[in-house]
Structures are given as C-alpha cells and as structure tokens.
Design a protein around this motif. Structure first.
Motif, PDB file in Angstrom:
ATOM      1  N   SER A 177       0.641  -0.862   0.573  1.00 21.21           N
ATOM      2  CA  SER A 177      -0.008   0.181   0.213  1.00 21.21           C
ATOM      3  C   SER A 177       1.002   1.752   0.010  1.00 21.21           C
ATOM      4  N   SER A 178       1.574   1.344   0.661  1.00 24.07           N
ATOM      5  CA  SER A 178       2.724   2.465   0.538  1.00 24.07           C
ATOM      6  C   SER A 178       3.394   2.314  -0.604  1.00 24.07           C
ATOM      7  N   VAL A 179       3.942   1.391  -1.599  1.00 29.21           N
ATOM      8  CA  VAL A 179       4.994   1.597  -3.076  1.00 29.21           C
ATOM      9  C   VAL A 179       3.762   1.203  -4.300  1.00 29.21           C
ATOM     10  N   SER A 180       3.073   0.825  -3.814  1.00 25.82           N
ATOM     11  CA  SER A 180       1.751   0.494  -4.845  1.00 25.82           C
ATOM     12  C   SER A 180       1.632   2.033  -6.136  1.00 25.82           C
ATOM     13  N   PRO A 181       1.178   3.253  -5.134  1.00 24.78           N
ATOM     14  CA  PRO A 181       0.774   4.381  -6.011  1.00 24.78           C
ATOM     15  C   PRO A 181       1.565   4.840  -6.419  1.00 24.78           C
ATOM     16  N   TYR A 182       2.876   4.620  -6.302  1.00 26.33           N
ATOM     17  CA  TYR A 182       4.098   4.781  -6.931  1.00 26.33           C
ATOM     18  C   TYR A 182       4.648   4.113  -8.280  1.00 26.33           C
ATOM     19  N   ILE A 183       3.805   3.004  -8.727  1.00 26.43           N
ATOM     20  CA  ILE A 183       3.874   2.800 -10.131  1.00 26.43           C
ATOM     21  C   ILE A 183       3.628   3.035 -11.296  1.00 26.43           C
ATOM     22  N   GLN A 184       3.800   3.284 -12.693  1.00 27.36           N
ATOM     23  CA  GLN A 184       3.149   4.251 -13.685  1.00 27.36           C
ATOM     24  C   GLN A 184       2.748   2.893 -14.997  1.00 27.36           C
ATOM     25  N   SER A 185       1.514   2.792 -13.876  1.00 27.26           N
ATOM     26  CA  SER A 185       0.436   0.923 -14.536  1.00 27.26           C
ATOM     27  C   SER A 185       0.543   1.313 -15.984  1.00 27.26           C
TER      28      SER A 185
END
Length: 190
Positions: free
Chosen positions: A30-38
């Motif tokens: 939950s901390s890191v997934s927002p930084y994934i450029q999907s």
C-alpha cells in the motif's frame, strides 16, 4: 562428484517461509504501489513489468527504514553465519517490482559485479500469494512457489541462473543484493 557439487549449490539457495507477516507485506504494497506507473510496461534487467526503487524516493523513507531494519537484522543474525562474507557488508536498497498477468522474469544469472559493487547474495521477498508464476532455478532443479512473506536468498553467480513462469494474476516482489561495503570493482571493457 556431480551429485556432491549439486548438493553444495542447493545448500546456498535458502528459503525462509514467513520472513514477514501478511500485514507487513500489505503495508509495503500500500505504501509503494501508488508509485507504479501502470501505463508504462518495460523489460529491464531481464524483468517484464514495473519497478520502483524504494530507497530513492524521499516520500517512502518510512517504509524504506522499516525494510532496512528487517534486512539489517537478517544480515547480522542469519546471512553472515550462512554466507560468511569476508568484509563489512550492506544491501543495495530495495526494488519493488510488479509483474502484471503474463509478465515474466527471463532466464538470466545475477552478476557478482554491478555498478562497481561486489555482490555476494541476492534476496527476493514475495509480497503476494500466487498459484503460479514460480521462480525456477534450472541448474539446481528447484521450483519455488510465490508465497506472501517468503524470502529467497542465493549467490549472484553463474551457477544460479533463474527465471519465473508467467502468472495469471499480479505478482509482486521486493529485491535487494548484499554487497561488500567500501569495495568497488572496475569492470574491464571487452
């Protein structure tokens, strides 16, 4: 002789079930997934998918410190006894990697020297449970099922080539390499 050699190699491939609990795996996700450029899928370093270098993002410093504390304890209490590094050592920071359905890690061997650092161990921490997408070590005839919280350690040498099978659902891992501190290596250009 081959059987004996095979056993020695397999003994250097270590699995630690439940290295972290599911709650900590979810906290990392939950901390890191927002930084994934999907929208940006790539194949880099033999891996399809998306990578976030946690240790290079200031906003992720809290989770980076928690992960670092965990791996520092592991290095002091387990890895040093098992691998017996000859010099002071550290890890290289943490790569969070998302494999979308069908993505794979292509057959490769990690290198002992990367970015002028001398590696002595590779660490892969599974952050999702998957029924497929196994990590394969063909030389050792070992197949490792992705299980949330499982840590896999192995030498970054040519006798440990590895790859992953595709998964039907998203598979997430955390990677680091243990390196000798203060030792840099100049690679020869050939």
């Amino acid at each position: 002789m081959l059987t004996s050699l095979g056993l020695r190699k397999t003994k250097m491939l270590l699995e630690f079930e439940n290295f972290i609990d599911g709650d900590f795996a979810e906290e990392i996700n939950s901390s890191v997934s927002p930084y994934i450029q999907s929208e940006k899928t790539e194949t880099a370093y033999y891996r399809d998918g998306h990578t976030v270098n946690i240790s290079q993002i200031d906003d992720l410093r809290t989770i980076d410190n928690k992960i670092c504390s965990l791996f520092c304890d592991f290095q002091s209490n387990v890895l040093r006894q098992r691998y017996r590094p000859q010099f002071s050592s550290a890890d290289t920071g943490y790569e969070y990697h998302v494999y979308k359905p069908g993505d794979v890690c292509h057959l490769h061997e990690d290198r002992e020297v990367s970015k002028q650092l001398l590696r002595y161990a590779t660490a892969i921490l599974f952050l999702t449970d998957n029924d497929d997408g196994e990590l394969i070590f063909p030389t050792q005839n070992v197949e490792i099922k992705p299980k949330k919280g499982k840590l896999v350690i192995f030498p970054p040498t040519g006798i440990f080539p590895h790859y992953s099978k595709p998964s039907k659902k998203e598979r997430i891992i955390l990677m680091t390499w243990f390196v000798y501190q203060g030792i840099t290596v100049q690679e020869n250009a050939t």
